[in-house]
Motif scaffolding. Structure first.
Motif, PDB file in Angstrom:
ATOM      1  N   TYR A 162      -4.189  17.232   4.204  1.00 47.14           N
ATOM      2  CA  TYR A 162      -4.651  15.867   4.460  1.00 47.14           C
ATOM      3  C   TYR A 162      -4.531  15.034   3.184  1.00 47.14           C
ATOM      4  CZ  TYR A 162      -6.704  17.081   8.994  1.00 47.14           C
ATOM      5  OH  TYR A 162      -6.894  17.471  10.295  1.00 47.14           O
ATOM      6  N   LEU A 163      -4.037  13.816   3.325  1.00 43.75           N
ATOM      7  CA  LEU A 163      -3.865  12.919   2.183  1.00 43.75           C
ATOM      8  C   LEU A 163      -4.348  11.518   2.534  1.00 43.75           C
ATOM      9  CD1 LEU A 163      -0.234  14.063   1.629  1.00 43.75           C
ATOM     10  CD2 LEU A 163      -1.861  14.157  -0.232  1.00 43.75           C
ATOM     11  N   THR A 164      -4.996  10.866   1.581  1.00 39.94           N
ATOM     12  CA  THR A 164      -5.266   9.440   1.742  1.00 39.94           C
ATOM     13  C   THR A 164      -3.987   8.685   1.398  1.00 39.94           C
ATOM     14  OG1 THR A 164      -5.957   9.119  -0.553  1.00 39.94           O
ATOM     15  CG2 THR A 164      -7.660   9.779   1.036  1.00 39.94           C
ATOM     16  N   ALA A 165      -3.958   7.407   1.705  1.00 43.59           N
ATOM     17  CA  ALA A 165      -2.774   6.601   1.393  1.00 43.59           C
ATOM     18  C   ALA A 165      -2.509   6.589  -0.111  1.00 43.59           C
ATOM     19  CB  ALA A 165      -2.962   5.179   1.915  1.00 43.59           C
ATOM     20  N   LYS A 166      -3.567   6.471  -0.899  1.00 45.09           N
ATOM     21  CA  LYS A 166      -3.395   6.410  -2.355  1.00 45.09           C
ATOM     22  C   LYS A 166      -2.953   7.753  -2.921  1.00 45.09           C
ATOM     23  CE  LYS A 166      -6.453   2.479  -3.170  1.00 45.09           C
ATOM     24  NZ  LYS A 166      -7.670   1.957  -3.830  1.00 45.09           N
ATOM     25  N   GLU A 167      -3.449   8.840  -2.355  1.00 47.17           N
ATOM     26  CA  GLU A 167      -3.003  10.165  -2.793  1.00 47.17           C
ATOM     27  C   GLU A 167      -1.525  10.360  -2.461  1.00 47.17           C
ATOM     28  OE1 GLU A 167      -7.177  12.720  -2.357  1.00 47.17           O
ATOM     29  OE2 GLU A 167      -5.798  12.544  -0.655  1.00 47.17           O
ATOM     30  N   ALA A 168      -1.135   9.912  -1.273  1.00 46.90           N
ATOM     31  CA  ALA A 168       0.270  10.034  -0.873  1.00 46.90           C
ATOM     32  C   ALA A 168       1.169   9.186  -1.770  1.00 46.90           C
ATOM     33  CB  ALA A 168       0.432   9.620   0.590  1.00 46.90           C
ATOM     34  N   LYS A 169       0.685   8.022  -2.162  1.00 42.75           N
ATOM     35  CA  LYS A 169       1.473   7.158  -3.049  1.00 42.75           C
ATOM     36  C   LYS A 169       1.645   7.806  -4.425  1.00 42.75           C
ATOM     37  CE  LYS A 169       1.837   2.414  -4.794  1.00 42.75           C
ATOM     38  NZ  LYS A 169       2.115   2.756  -6.192  1.00 42.75           N
ATOM     39  N   ALA A 170       0.585   8.423  -4.924  1.00 45.43           N
ATOM     40  CA  ALA A 170       0.657   9.070  -6.237  1.00 45.43           C
ATOM     41  C   ALA A 170       1.687  10.193  -6.253  1.00 45.43           C
ATOM     42  CB  ALA A 170      -0.718   9.611  -6.626  1.00 45.43           C
ATOM     43  N   LEU A 171       1.922  10.798  -5.086  1.00 47.91           N
ATOM     44  CA  LEU A 171       2.886  11.892  -4.988  1.00 47.91           C
ATOM     45  C   LEU A 171       4.280  11.413  -4.588  1.00 47.91           C
ATOM     46  CD1 LEU A 171       0.653  14.562  -3.221  1.00 47.91           C
ATOM     47  CD2 LEU A 171       1.529  14.680  -5.560  1.00 47.91           C
ATOM     48  N   GLY A 172       4.425  10.116  -4.341  1.00 45.74           N
ATOM     49  CA  GLY A 172       5.740   9.581  -3.993  1.00 45.74           C
ATOM     50  C   GLY A 172       6.046   9.558  -2.512  1.00 45.74           C
ATOM     51  N   LEU A 173       5.125  10.039  -1.684  1.00 48.54           N
ATOM     52  CA  LEU A 173       5.370  10.045  -0.240  1.00 48.54           C
ATOM     53  C   LEU A 173       5.254   8.642   0.349  1.00 48.54           C
ATOM     54  CD1 LEU A 173       3.379  13.268   0.702  1.00 48.54           C
ATOM     55  CD2 LEU A 173       5.862  13.000   0.667  1.00 48.54           C
ATOM     56  N   VAL A 174       4.433   7.808  -0.262  1.00 48.68           N
ATOM     57  CA  VAL A 174       4.235   6.425   0.173  1.00 48.68           C
ATOM     58  C   VAL A 174       4.660   5.503  -0.963  1.00 48.68           C
ATOM     59  CG1 VAL A 174       2.452   4.696   0.690  1.00 48.68           C
ATOM     60  CG2 VAL A 174       2.410   6.909   1.843  1.00 48.68           C
ATOM     61  N   ASP A 175       5.357   4.429  -0.619  1.00 47.91           N
ATOM     62  CA  ASP A 175       5.823   3.477  -1.635  1.00 47.91           C
ATOM     63  C   ASP A 175       4.819   2.363  -1.897  1.00 47.91           C
ATOM     64  OD1 ASP A 175       8.417   4.720  -1.928  1.00 47.91           O
ATOM     65  OD2 ASP A 175       8.902   3.902   0.038  1.00 47.91           O
ATOM     66  N   LYS A 176       4.097   1.968  -0.858  1.00 53.31           N
ATOM     67  CA  LYS A 176       3.180   0.838  -1.026  1.00 53.31           C
ATOM     68  C   LYS A 176       1.930   1.043  -0.181  1.00 53.31           C
ATOM     69  CE  LYS A 176       4.394  -3.280   0.608  1.00 53.31           C
ATOM     70  NZ  LYS A 176       5.029  -4.625   0.685  1.00 53.31           N
ATOM     71  N   VAL A 177       0.773   0.849  -0.810  1.00 48.67           N
ATOM     72  CA  VAL A 177      -0.499   0.900  -0.086  1.00 48.67           C
ATOM     73  C   VAL A 177      -0.905  -0.529   0.240  1.00 48.67           C
ATOM     74  CG1 VAL A 177      -2.937   1.521  -0.199  1.00 48.67           C
ATOM     75  CG2 VAL A 177      -1.218   3.037  -1.212  1.00 48.67           C
ATOM     76  N   LEU A 178      -1.110  -0.786   1.519  1.00 47.85           N
ATOM     77  CA  LEU A 178      -1.482  -2.125   1.965  1.00 47.85           C
ATOM     78  C   LEU A 178      -2.999  -2.252   1.917  1.00 47.85           C
ATOM     79  CD1 LEU A 178       0.898  -2.358   5.052  1.00 47.85           C
ATOM     80  CD2 LEU A 178       1.313  -3.166   2.731  1.00 47.85           C
ATOM     81  N   GLU A 179      -3.474  -3.030   0.967  1.00 50.61           N
ATOM     82  CA  GLU A 179      -4.913  -3.189   0.811  1.00 50.61           C
ATOM     83  C   GLU A 179      -5.423  -4.273   1.743  1.00 50.61           C
ATOM     84  OE1 GLU A 179      -5.696  -3.805  -3.295  1.00 50.61           O
ATOM     85  OE2 GLU A 179      -5.072  -1.786  -3.879  1.00 50.61           O
ATOM     86  N   LYS A 180      -6.730  -4.291   1.918  1.00 48.56           N
ATOM     87  CA  LYS A 180      -7.344  -5.276   2.805  1.00 48.56           C
ATOM     88  C   LYS A 180      -7.072  -6.678   2.286  1.00 48.56           C
ATOM     89  CE  LYS A 180     -11.104  -2.151   4.066  1.00 48.56           C
ATOM     90  NZ  LYS A 180     -12.548  -1.877   3.943  1.00 48.56           N
ATOM     91  N   ILE A 181      -6.841  -7.590   3.216  1.00 47.76           N
ATOM     92  CA  ILE A 181      -6.591  -8.982   2.846  1.00 47.76           C
ATOM     93  C   ILE A 181      -7.918  -9.674   2.576  1.00 47.76           C
ATOM     94  CG2 ILE A 181      -5.690 -11.201   3.644  1.00 47.76           C
ATOM     95  CD1 ILE A 181      -3.737  -9.636   5.397  1.00 47.76           C
TER      96      ILE A 181
END
Length: 287
Positions: A162-181
């Motif tokens: 299991y990964l959070t969006a930020k954890e996935a980004k740190a590992l390169g699996l996600v390029d951009k985390v969309l934060e709340k507007i």
């Protein structure tokens, strides 16, 4: 717009957007047919919120959208698990592909599972097939992962990862985390200009500006602010005006928030968004 019980698809200007909400079930054929109906597309943006589904369907959907040659942008929302997680990470960075995930998204990888009935030879074949599917998943992860070896990834997937969006980004699996507007307070001037003579007329809920006791010494009802009000009134004039202002301010803030959320989800420009906000219209009024 194409609507299926598990996905929605729309396209314009050589761009297609697919929203997959639910199981990755028997939908690959419909997605292919709907995608083909748009003709050549240069970009496919697909959102996923799914616990997973059939591996074969996930592989087929992936092959179909990759084979269009379009730039792929995936967007994880809510939970993206199992074969849905595979679909999330297939955009190729070398071809301009991007993987996005909302900050509260949870991504989960695990080994494929299946079942078989029959003689030992058939059961061994099923186990071999599952291991081959596992290899495809691991190799897809390795195209993006950084900081972990293939064996480390294989072990994490085997343990259910299991990964959070930020954890996935740190590992390169996600390029951009969309934060709340974050929506700014509306700049619209909400001051209310009320003629003096209007104060002598019923305002809201039969509110009068200056209620007077019919008989001195008789206790009159009071507004929550402490001022006397006429029988049957809910509040004094000043509180009614204040309430009207607060409701107008809340409505304006909600209008701006809806414009930001809907327009940004549709990749509309900041210039368009600002013009729509300044116009005082809602998104629905521009549809």
């Amino acid at each position: 717009m194409k609507i299926n019980k598990n996905y929605i698809m729309k396209g314009s200007n050589k761009r297609a957007k697919i929203s997959i909400y639910g199981d990755v079930g028997m939908i690959s054929g419909d997605i292919k047919k709907d995608l083909d109906s748009f003709g050549d597309v240069n970009e496919i943006h697909y959102q996923i919120n799914s616990y997973g589904g059939y591996v074969s369907e996930g592989f087929t959907i992936a092959d179909d959208i990759i084979n269009t040659g379009a730039k792929l942008i995936s967007e994880g929302m809510g939970i993206v698990a199992s074969i849905a997680a595979y679909l999330l990470i297939i955009p190729d960075k070398n071809k301009g592909g991007e993987v996005w995930a909302h900050e509260n998204t949870i991504i989960m990888f695990h080994n494929p599972s299946g079942g078989a009935w029959g003689e030992a030879k058939l059961l061994r074949a099923e186990a071999d097939a599952l291991e081959k599917i596992e290899d495809i998943l691991i190799n897809t992860i390795m195209k993006r992962i950084k900081g972990l070896t293939k064996e480390e990834v294989r072990q994490k997937v085997a343990d259910t990862w299991y990964l959070t969006a930020k954890e996935a980004k740190a590992l390169g699996l996600v390029d951009k985390v969309l934060e709340k507007i974050e929506v700014e307070e509306p700049k619209t001037d909400l001051k209310m200009i009320i003629p003096e003579n209007f104060k002598r007329i019923a305002f809201t809920n039969n509110i009068h500006a200056e209620p007077k006791s019919a008989n001195k010494g008789v206790d009159m009802p009071k507004c929550k602010c402490g001022k006397e009000i006429a029988e049957g009134q809910e509040m004094c004039f000043e509180c009614a005006v204040k309430k009207e202002k607060e409701e107008a301010k809340a409505a304006e803030k909600n209008r701006i928030q809806n414009i930001n959320v809907i327009c940004r989800a549709s990749n509309l420009s900041d210039e368009f968004i600002n013009k729509l906000i300044d116009s005082g219209k809602t998104v629905e009024q521009c549809s």
